[in-house]
Each structure stands twice: as structure tokens, then as C-alpha cells.
Design a protein around this motif. Sequence first.
Motif, PDB file in Angstrom:
ATOM      1  N   LEU A  32       0.881  -1.263  -0.114  1.00 50.89           N
ATOM      2  CA  LEU A  32      -0.193  -0.220   0.167  1.00 50.89           C
ATOM      3  C   LEU A  32       0.928   1.547  -0.066  1.00 50.89           C
ATOM      4  N   GLN A  33       2.053   1.266   0.651  1.00 51.64           N
ATOM      5  CA  GLN A  33       2.945   2.318   0.590  1.00 51.64           C
ATOM      6  C   GLN A  33       3.804   2.543  -0.280  1.00 51.64           C
ATOM      7  N   ARG A  34       3.800   1.899  -1.101  1.00 51.59           N
ATOM      8  CA  ARG A  34       4.646   1.135  -2.472  1.00 51.59           C
ATOM      9  C   ARG A  34       3.792   2.009  -3.717  1.00 51.59           C
ATOM     10  N   THR A  35       2.440   1.494  -3.699  1.00 48.27           N
ATOM     11  CA  THR A  35       1.462   2.727  -4.196  1.00 48.27           C
ATOM     12  C   THR A  35       0.929   3.949  -4.257  1.00 48.27           C
ATOM     13  N   ALA A  36       1.480   4.874  -3.048  1.00 44.86           N
ATOM     14  CA  ALA A  36       0.905   5.443  -2.251  1.00 44.86           C
ATOM     15  C   ALA A  36       2.210   6.248  -2.771  1.00 44.86           C
ATOM     16  N   GLU A  37       3.335   5.678  -3.308  1.00 44.14           N
ATOM     17  CA  GLU A  37       4.763   6.359  -3.429  1.00 44.14           C
ATOM     18  C   GLU A  37       4.617   6.596  -4.907  1.00 44.14           C
ATOM     19  N   ARG A  38       4.565   5.848  -5.693  1.00 45.65           N
ATOM     20  CA  ARG A  38       4.387   6.499  -6.733  1.00 45.65           C
ATOM     21  C   ARG A  38       3.421   7.131  -7.413  1.00 45.65           C
ATOM     22  N   ARG A  39       1.910   6.999  -6.537  1.00 46.05           N
ATOM     23  CA  ARG A  39       1.427   7.890  -6.679  1.00 46.05           C
ATOM     24  C   ARG A  39       1.753   9.773  -6.751  1.00 46.05           C
ATOM     25  N   SER A  40       2.509   9.687  -4.917  1.00 48.34           N
ATOM     26  CA  SER A  40       3.154  10.983  -4.594  1.00 48.34           C
ATOM     27  C   SER A  40       3.948  11.618  -6.039  1.00 48.34           C
ATOM     28  N   GLN A  41       5.306  10.581  -6.268  1.00 48.08           N
ATOM     29  CA  GLN A  41       5.646  10.726  -7.694  1.00 48.08           C
ATOM     30  C   GLN A  41       5.311  11.198  -8.772  1.00 48.08           C
ATOM     31  N   ALA A  42       3.776  10.702  -9.068  1.00 46.03           N
ATOM     32  CA  ALA A  42       4.027  10.493 -10.544  1.00 46.03           C
ATOM     33  C   ALA A  42       2.665  12.634 -10.352  1.00 46.03           C
ATOM     34  N   THR A  43       2.306  12.468  -9.629  1.00 44.86           N
ATOM     35  CA  THR A  43       1.136  13.719  -8.728  1.00 44.86           C
ATOM     36  C   THR A  43       2.212  14.663  -8.115  1.00 44.86           C
ATOM     37  N   GLY A  44       3.379  14.334  -7.787  1.00 41.02           N
ATOM     38  CA  GLY A  44       4.264  15.914  -7.071  1.00 41.02           C
ATOM     39  C   GLY A  44       3.946  15.602  -5.539  1.00 41.02           C
ATOM     40  N   LEU A  45       2.589  15.701  -5.271  1.00 41.57           N
ATOM     41  CA  LEU A  45       2.256  15.870  -4.146  1.00 41.57           C
ATOM     42  C   LEU A  45       2.648  15.470  -3.038  1.00 41.57           C
ATOM     43  N   PRO A  46       3.049  15.257  -1.402  1.00 42.63           N
ATOM     44  CA  PRO A  46       3.586  15.116  -0.590  1.00 42.63           C
ATOM     45  C   PRO A  46       3.309  14.097  -0.147  1.00 42.63           C
ATOM     46  N   LEU A  47       3.304  12.768   0.259  1.00 39.29           N
ATOM     47  CA  LEU A  47       3.124  11.132   0.495  1.00 39.29           C
ATOM     48  C   LEU A  47       2.325  12.126   1.590  1.00 39.29           C
ATOM     49  N   LYS A  48       1.480  11.444   2.121  1.00 39.78           N
ATOM     50  CA  LYS A  48       0.290  11.895   3.185  1.00 39.78           C
ATOM     51  C   LYS A  48       0.850  10.357   4.524  1.00 39.78           C
ATOM     52  N   ASP A  49       0.813  10.661   5.673  1.00 40.62           N
ATOM     53  CA  ASP A  49       0.533  10.370   6.796  1.00 40.62           C
ATOM     54  C   ASP A  49       0.502   7.491   6.505  1.00 40.62           C
ATOM     55  N   PRO A  50       2.616   8.051   5.765  1.00 36.20           N
ATOM     56  CA  PRO A  50       2.849   7.034   5.867  1.00 36.20           C
ATOM     57  C   PRO A  50       3.286   6.167   6.350  1.00 36.20           C
ATOM     58  N   THR A  51       2.770   4.927   6.631  1.00 34.44           N
ATOM     59  CA  THR A  51       3.151   3.320   8.016  1.00 34.44           C
ATOM     60  C   THR A  51       3.982   3.443   7.846  1.00 34.44           C
ATOM     61  N   PHE A  52       5.171   3.828   7.209  1.00 30.95           N
ATOM     62  CA  PHE A  52       6.885   3.446   8.056  1.00 30.95           C
ATOM     63  C   PHE A  52       7.344   4.709   6.919  1.00 30.95           C
ATOM     64  N   GLY A  53       7.893   5.156   8.428  1.00 25.91           N
ATOM     65  CA  GLY A  53       8.246   6.872   8.687  1.00 25.91           C
ATOM     66  C   GLY A  53       9.919   6.248   7.862  1.00 25.91           C
ATOM     67  N   PRO A  54      11.103   8.011   7.461  1.00 27.27           N
ATOM     68  CA  PRO A  54      11.867   7.338   6.959  1.00 27.27           C
ATOM     69  C   PRO A  54      13.552   6.526   7.610  1.00 27.27           C
ATOM     70  N   ASP A  55      13.044   6.660   9.021  1.00 28.98           N
ATOM     71  CA  ASP A  55      13.772   5.780  10.245  1.00 28.98           C
ATOM     72  C   ASP A  55      13.110   3.977   9.734  1.00 28.98           C
ATOM     73  N   GLU A  56      12.285   3.416   9.546  1.00 33.01           N
ATOM     74  CA  GLU A  56      11.926   2.764   9.780  1.00 33.01           C
ATOM     75  C   GLU A  56      11.841   1.715   8.540  1.00 33.01           C
ATOM     76  N   GLN A  57      12.265   1.738   7.437  1.00 30.75           N
ATOM     77  CA  GLN A  57      12.592   1.649   6.087  1.00 30.75           C
ATOM     78  C   GLN A  57      12.814  -0.256   6.206  1.00 30.75           C
ATOM     79  N   THR A  58      13.211  -0.371   7.560  1.00 25.91           N
ATOM     80  CA  THR A  58      14.038  -1.596   7.122  1.00 25.91           C
ATOM     81  C   THR A  58      12.970  -2.490   7.894  1.00 25.91           C
ATOM     82  N   LEU A  59      11.931  -2.440   7.880  1.00 26.21           N
ATOM     83  CA  LEU A  59      10.726  -2.477   8.188  1.00 26.21           C
ATOM     84  C   LEU A  59       9.415  -3.271   7.729  1.00 26.21           C
TER      85      LEU A  59
END
Length: 534
Positions: A44-71
Motif C-alpha cells: 500500500l505504501q509503495r502504491t502511495a509513493e508511486r502516486r506521490s511521484q506521479a502527481t508531485g504531491l507529498p506522501l500523506k501519513d506513511p505507515t513506515f517513516g524514513p527511519d523505519e524502512q528496514t521494517l
Amino acid sequence: MLTGKIRGQIDQVWEMFWTGGVANPISVIEQISYLLFIRRLDELQRTAERRSQATGLPLKDPTFGPDEQTLRWNNFKDKDPDVMLDIVQNKVFPKIKTLQAEGSFAEHMKDAIFMIPSAKLLDQVVQLLSAIDMNDKDTKGDLYEYLLSKLQQSGVNGQFRTPRNIIGMMVELMQPKPGDTICDPSSGTCGFLMAAVEYVETHHSKEINQPVNRVRFNNDMFTGYDFDKHMLRIGAMNMLLHGIENPAVHYRDSLQDQGDDNISEAFNLILANPPFKGSVDFDIVAPDLLRALGKSPVTKKPKPTFKIELDEDGNEIQVEVKKKKPTEKSELLFLALILRMLKVGGRAAVIVPDGVLFGSTKSHKAIRQKIVEGQKLEAVISLPSGVFKPYAGVSTAILIFTKTNSGGTDNVWFYDMQADGYSLDDKRTQLCKEGETPTHKQSNISDIISRYQSLTDNGRVNPDGPEYSRKRTEQSFMVPVADIESNDFDLSLNRYKEVVYEEIQYDSPKEILTRIKALQNKMAAGVKELEGLL
């Protein structure tokens, strides 16, 4: 369809859980469900990230923050098994237990326990799930169905699972539509809801795919309630994997009095196999359910009574006499509950034990009378006693009725089901080969569906249909409501079915004795011949 290879891998994983000390099949399915949920969060987060890249809008309320990518699933799935176990057990799992806002499955994660016993087993399960294309709804749904089928093979735990062929038949009989609000008040693994999902998608795909209908389809068209949190997690995951994005599967003791929150006239289709062979205390049951059974709710606590006993030192002491609380059978209470939950005009198909059909207590008679006189009872389908084997041999039936609150029962259709496509012993072996159409002797399901559908024509009663002219000696027949009323509202098929006995002509005693004497003479001659050979 699952390949033989994937089935073999699931069986291997199942055995590894068992040898690792996780023998309860419900626990095994739960652990696999947790991992499926973890993978879904990453997707779900990968889908949201792709949508963010395509629209230029910021990623809203990601489940995994920048410091949680290993999870995230894709970041730990290829790690060394010991490293993976540490990440999942000590970091990912504690996190997903806090995600209460991430939908129905997450709602039930608060008290979940991670039980995968070894790094090797975790790695094997993760690799199996990684090989499944989660974009293929049919494959992931089949995967979960295969897991759930193991509940049915596991003795007492199989009580949570109604046979899939019986569920499918009930859904075909009720023909759910896109406008329905569908509920199972004792949902378990959500088998009835999933069959309803599949039916609507198959028969009404064009309507369901309209944007407004799709939102409703994914959120509140299908509702399940259960008070077993293990079942809630399994049921919610079952719906997720079958394409329901936000399954409405909630914790609720359906029979308990919730005051103003009691559910009333909320659904127009209920499909259920409520728990039976249980009793519920009066003091926790909603009063209106007891009144529906002709009982008076407990309004005040009775005064305690005491008796005199001797203590260890021989002194007299007062001891309170424990009185047995009044109870009511759960299967009767669920019928009363279903009537309350249905909207006027709503329909229900419910599995009940045969005792409901002919029980002589005040409660049994009251609920039958309420359904026959106050609503519109349409059908009673008697099921073979082996349907729920190996864990129960009890005889059951399906009641189909419509809530009217103004009567309407005129003729009730009875069907004597004798075969469901599987052997009726503990093995429950399929009677015909995969892909073949079963004969009527092997399965009555298609006959039940076609005969039931002939009762109406474009939604109206069809009195010229063949069922109205069948005799009571046949497998199905109609019974006028007057006959049912005159029989104390007895709904058991055997009360109305007529049996024709074939007359057998026996020889006279004199002829039989003559044949016996002839046989004795032959025996005596044979013995004499043997003696001559010695």
C-alpha cells in the motif's frame, strides 16, 4: 487456482509449525495472516509513493517513516533468517499492533501474539508468500481458502467452518444483489460473506464496478460480527485477500445486551450458521430477545439465601446457597436476534439444529410461531446428518424466511436433502472427480436450487410451478400453513413427509416348512455319504 507446488509448500510450512510446537491450526493461520498483513502494508505504501511521484504531491501519513524502512517487507524478506526474525519479532510486530487506524484487520491486532518458533520457519513462510502474486485476487484468495480448509480437517476446531458447498448453495438460493446490506452475526472465518462477495462480483460485475457502488462494496456492504478475536483476525484477512479493501468485521457478543447500541433493522440479508448446543445466562442477554421467546427477562437480582454448615473447627457458619441462573439456548436466541437485525422485507437463510424444528419447550414453540405467523417462512431444507462430520453428527436444517412483521406464510416448501457431493462419514470424501458434474444421487444441491427458484416467477409466487403439485411422498413438497399451525408449529420434515411401504408377499408357513424339511433331508443324505467314505 493454486498449483500443486504451492499446495506442497503450504503443507510443508504447516508441518513445520506443528513440529515447532504450534499445533493449533487457528494459531498457524493467524501467524500467516500477520505476515500477509505486513506485506500488504508495504504494498500500500509503495502504491502511495508511486502516486506521490506521479502527481508531485507529498506522501500523506506513511505507515513506515524514513527511519523505519528496514521494517518493510521488501527490505527484510531477503535478509539472513536470524536477522529477519529479529526485525519481524522485535520491531515490525510491535509496530503493527499499534496501527489501530489501518482498517479492520489492524483493529483486531492489539492483543495478537507472535508465535513463529524459529528463524528457519519464518524464512520459509516469507519466501512462500513472496512467491505469490498478490495482485492476483483469485490466487491469494485460493491460498487462504486452502489454509482455512485445514480447519475443517482438524477435529473440534472445524466447528468454526461451515462446509463451502453448503455455504455456496445458501448464497445461490438467496441471490444477493448490489443494493443489499449483508450480515453474518456469528461470522467466524467469514465464509458466508466471502461467498456473497463472489456471487455479487460474478452476477453483477457491471453495477459493482461503478465508482459509488464500489466504495460501498469495499466498506459497508458486508458486515460480520464475532466475539472470538482469533476468528475476527482470520475473517478480516479472508475478506482482505478476496478484494474487500476495508472489511467491516467487528468484535461483538451479538446476544449480549448493548442497550442503545443493540442492532435493529440494519440489514436486508442475513446468512448464518449460528453456534448451537450452548446456553446463555438470562442476565447478559438482551431483554427483547428473551421476550421474543416468551420469557421474562431478569429485572432484579434475587435475594441471597443461606444455609448452616460447620467449619473446620466445628463451628456453625452461614454459607450462601448458589442458585442456578436461568439460561436459554443460543440457537433460539440467534433466531430472535436475526429477526431483530433484519429490515422489514429483509431475508434470511439460517442453519439450525433439528431440535429447533420440533422442540416442545415454550421457547421453541414461541420462536417457530413468531416466524410462521408473524413473518413469511418460505422453506425448510433438511440436511443430511453427516454434513458437519467429522466433528459433529447432529442433524440440521436450513430455514429461509422474510421479515414482514405482518405474517404472509401461506405454503412452506420442504426438501429432503440426502446427498451434498461428499461421503457422509468422517472422511467426507468427494464423490465425483474434480471437474465432473455430480449425479443427483451424489449431490442434490443443483436440484435444490432449481426447484426453489421455480417457486417464484419474476419475484412473484408461482402457484402453477411443479413444486405445488408434488406429493408428500416425493423429495420436495409444499405444506399449507394451516397444517403447520395445527401441528403446534412443528417444522420437522418427517412430520409431513409420507412414506409409501411396498407390500411384500410371503409364502405360507406350510410351504416354508416343506422347504426346510427338504433341506434337512439333503443334509442327512450328505452326512450319510460322508460316513460311507470313512
